[in-house]
Design a protein around this motif. Structure first.
Motif, PDB file in Angstrom:
ATOM      1  N   ASP A  55      59.159   9.312  80.610  1.00 53.25           N
ATOM      2  CA  ASP A  55      59.495   8.992  81.999  1.00 53.25           C
ATOM      3  C   ASP A  55      60.890   8.392  82.156  1.00 53.25           C
ATOM      4  O   ASP A  55      61.234   7.904  83.225  1.00 53.25           O
ATOM      5  CB  ASP A  55      58.448   8.032  82.585  1.00 53.25           C
ATOM      6  N   ARG A  56      61.690   8.413  81.079  1.00 55.83           N
ATOM      7  CA  ARG A  56      63.029   7.810  81.147  1.00 55.83           C
ATOM      8  C   ARG A  56      63.917   8.457  80.077  1.00 55.83           C
ATOM      9  O   ARG A  56      63.404   9.048  79.123  1.00 55.83           O
ATOM     10  CB  ARG A  56      62.943   6.304  80.919  1.00 55.83           C
ATOM     11  N   PRO A  57      65.225   8.337  80.215  1.00 54.73           N
ATOM     12  CA  PRO A  57      66.125   8.859  79.174  1.00 54.73           C
ATOM     13  C   PRO A  57      66.013   8.023  77.893  1.00 54.73           C
ATOM     14  O   PRO A  57      66.094   6.800  77.931  1.00 54.73           O
ATOM     15  CB  PRO A  57      67.523   8.707  79.798  1.00 54.73           C
ATOM     16  N   VAL A  58      65.806   8.691  76.760  1.00 54.64           N
ATOM     17  CA  VAL A  58      65.740   8.019  75.459  1.00 54.64           C
ATOM     18  C   VAL A  58      66.499   8.876  74.455  1.00 54.64           C
ATOM     19  O   VAL A  58      66.861  10.016  74.737  1.00 54.64           O
ATOM     20  CB  VAL A  58      64.288   7.826  74.975  1.00 54.64           C
ATOM     21  N   ASN A  59      66.732   8.342  73.253  1.00 53.31           N
ATOM     22  CA  ASN A  59      67.382   9.156  72.230  1.00 53.31           C
ATOM     23  C   ASN A  59      66.362  10.068  71.562  1.00 53.31           C
ATOM     24  O   ASN A  59      65.157   9.905  71.719  1.00 53.31           O
ATOM     25  CB  ASN A  59      68.120   8.278  71.209  1.00 53.31           C
ATOM     26  N   GLU A  60      66.867  11.027  70.804  1.00 55.79           N
ATOM     27  CA  GLU A  60      65.966  12.027  70.238  1.00 55.79           C
ATOM     28  C   GLU A  60      65.036  11.454  69.180  1.00 55.79           C
ATOM     29  O   GLU A  60      63.952  11.982  68.950  1.00 55.79           O
ATOM     30  CB  GLU A  60      66.759  13.201  69.661  1.00 55.79           C
ATOM     31  N   HIS A  61      65.421  10.354  68.533  1.00 58.53           N
ATOM     32  CA  HIS A  61      64.583   9.794  67.483  1.00 58.53           C
ATOM     33  C   HIS A  61      63.347   9.102  68.049  1.00 58.53           C
ATOM     34  O   HIS A  61      62.311   9.047  67.384  1.00 58.53           O
ATOM     35  CB  HIS A  61      65.400   8.861  66.595  1.00 58.53           C
ATOM     36  N   LYS A  62      63.438   8.614  69.262  1.00 54.59           N
ATOM     37  CA  LYS A  62      62.237   8.082  69.914  1.00 54.59           C
ATOM     38  C   LYS A  62      61.303   9.226  70.280  1.00 54.59           C
ATOM     39  O   LYS A  62      60.076   9.103  70.168  1.00 54.59           O
ATOM     40  CB  LYS A  62      62.619   7.269  71.146  1.00 54.59           C
ATOM     41  N   LEU A  63      61.880  10.338  70.703  1.00 57.99           N
ATOM     42  CA  LEU A  63      61.058  11.520  70.995  1.00 57.99           C
ATOM     43  C   LEU A  63      60.374  12.023  69.727  1.00 57.99           C
ATOM     44  O   LEU A  63      59.198  12.394  69.754  1.00 57.99           O
ATOM     45  CB  LEU A  63      61.936  12.632  71.588  1.00 57.99           C
ATOM     46  N   ILE A  64      61.108  12.012  68.618  1.00 53.69           N
ATOM     47  CA  ILE A  64      60.534  12.448  67.345  1.00 53.69           C
ATOM     48  C   ILE A  64      59.398  11.529  66.926  1.00 53.69           C
ATOM     49  O   ILE A  64      58.328  11.984  66.481  1.00 53.69           O
ATOM     50  CB  ILE A  64      61.618  12.493  66.255  1.00 53.69           C
ATOM     51  N   THR A  65      59.617  10.219  67.057  1.00 50.17           N
ATOM     52  CA  THR A  65      58.587   9.250  66.687  1.00 50.17           C
ATOM     53  C   THR A  65      57.327   9.441  67.508  1.00 50.17           C
ATOM     54  O   THR A  65      56.209   9.406  66.984  1.00 50.17           O
ATOM     55  CB  THR A  65      59.115   7.810  66.856  1.00 50.17           C
ATOM     56  N   LEU A  66      57.490   9.651  68.815  1.00 46.74           N
ATOM     57  CA  LEU A  66      56.337   9.900  69.678  1.00 46.74           C
ATOM     58  C   LEU A  66      55.648  11.208  69.291  1.00 46.74           C
ATOM     59  O   LEU A  66      54.421  11.301  69.290  1.00 46.74           O
ATOM     60  CB  LEU A  66      56.779   9.948  71.143  1.00 46.74           C
ATOM     61  N   GLY A  67      56.454  12.208  68.947  1.00 47.43           N
ATOM     62  CA  GLY A  67      55.880  13.493  68.554  1.00 47.43           C
ATOM     63  C   GLY A  67      55.082  13.405  67.269  1.00 47.43           C
ATOM     64  O   GLY A  67      54.028  14.036  67.132  1.00 47.43           O
ATOM     65  N   MET A  68      55.552  12.593  66.327  1.00 48.94           N
ATOM     66  CA  MET A  68      54.860  12.460  65.049  1.00 48.94           C
ATOM     67  C   MET A  68      53.494  11.809  65.203  1.00 48.94           C
ATOM     68  O   MET A  68      52.595  12.042  64.387  1.00 48.94           O
ATOM     69  CB  MET A  68      55.722  11.664  64.072  1.00 48.94           C
ATOM     70  N   GLU A  69      53.320  11.023  66.237  1.00 50.80           N
ATOM     71  CA  GLU A  69      52.004  10.440  66.492  1.00 50.80           C
ATOM     72  C   GLU A  69      50.999  11.509  66.911  1.00 50.80           C
ATOM     73  O   GLU A  69      49.791  11.304  66.834  1.00 50.80           O
ATOM     74  CB  GLU A  69      52.114   9.367  67.583  1.00 50.80           C
ATOM     75  N   LEU A  70      51.516  12.667  67.326  1.00 53.72           N
ATOM     76  CA  LEU A  70      50.647  13.765  67.760  1.00 53.72           C
ATOM     77  C   LEU A  70      50.430  14.805  66.660  1.00 53.72           C
ATOM     78  O   LEU A  70      49.634  15.725  66.838  1.00 53.72           O
ATOM     79  CB  LEU A  70      51.255  14.457  68.989  1.00 53.72           C
TER      80      LEU A  70
END
Length: 297
Positions: free
Chosen positions: A63-78
């Motif tokens: 829901d907000r702009p973040v860097n790609e490594h936060k996106l990767i971290t969230l993705g790894m939880e899935l």
């Protein structure tokens, strides 16, 4: 055997080409997760409409702009339930040869497979010089061994993904995997055209990076000025006490060393980045919009 692909997306990409490249390269069952940055609503909608009938394509948007490594971290939880996870940054189109090499290396027993880019032309010389100074610096400073591989294109075995997801706050940063021990690792090298332009939207320049870069330049300029004054004084035979010349040389050399240290720290900040706040990650996770993703695979 099933693998997951995490594609962090900071700006719009060609999803059909990305999808086709992955399918062309991957010869085993796989799912693709598009991890989408905030404010890319139209792209998120495009993913849903393009792959409406394909359950292998999944997506989530924060829901907000973040860097790609936060996106990767969230993705790894899935992707904990997959046998392996391949992270492939949206900064470039997936390379089929790289993906094939990742999978071959993983099937051979390696738990972490890195991608290291080597450049052609004049850029190769500059990159190799910078890497040499950087490696010398982190060796002198006693910091972990950095393979100088890509931090957002790599393969992680299921065991590694689960380990990362359980690490304490200070170690959740994916990029410190260059110092990971205890797992068999491999490096895939690929030559890149030195003239190829890189997507600067994925280069995060955090505040410590900017500070270290500024201090490195200032230290270098001041030390060169001081050393220049000393050499000019000697050349013109200024009547200055020898102790003053010695002082100028000592200060100048100290400035060069300081500039070198700040330069290494600048690169480290770029490579390693900042620690993630677990509270922020949890908040992001609670507010992400998902497509085709259930609580469990």
């Amino acid at each position: 055997m099933k693998v997951a692909f995490i594609i962090p997306v900071l700006d719009e990409i060609n999803i059909e080409k990305t999808f086709n490249k992955i399918n062309e390269a991957c010869d085993i069952e796989h799912d693709i997760f598009f991890a989408i940055n905030g404010k890319l609503n139209s792209f998120f909608t495009q993913v849903r409409t393009t792959f409406l009938s394909d359950s292998s394509v999944k997506a989530f948007m924060v829901d907000r702009p973040v860097n790609e490594h936060k996106l990767i971290t969230l993705g790894m939880e899935l992707t904990e339930d997959y046998d392996a996870t391949i992270i492939y940054s949206g900064k470039e189109l997936p390379n089929t040869d790289v993906i094939k090499a990742f999978l071959s290396s993983w099937k051979a027993g390696n738990k972490i497979v890195y991608l290291k880019k080597e450049y052609s032309g004049f850029k190769k010389i500059g990159v190799n010089i910078r890497r040499a100074f950087y490696k010398l610096g982190i060796k002198i400073l006693g910091i972990f061994k950095d393979r100088c591989a890509e931090t957002d294109i790599q393969l992680l075995d299921q065991d590694v993904v689960k380990t990362i997801n359980q690490l304490p706050q200070k170690n959740r940063q994916l990029r410190v995997l260059d110092s990971f021990v205890g797992y068999p690792t491999d490096i895939i090298q690929i030559e890149i055209d030195g003239k190829m332009k890189e997507n600067k939207n994925y280069d995060e320049k955090i505040k410590p990076y900017v500070v270290c870069k500024t201090m490195s330049i200032l230290s270098l300029v001041l030390s060169l000025i001081i050393l220049g004054i000393a050499f000019v004084g000697i050349g013109l035979e200024w009547q200055i006490p020898a102790v003053l010349y010695i002082t100028l040389f000592v200060i100048g050399i100290f400035g060069l060393v300081l500039s070198f240290i700040f330069s290494i720290k600048k690169t480290l900040h770029f490579r390693v980045g900042q620690n993630f706040e677990l509270a922020e990650l949890k908040d992001l996770s609670n507010k992400i919009e998902k497509y085709n993703i259930s609580s469990k695979k």
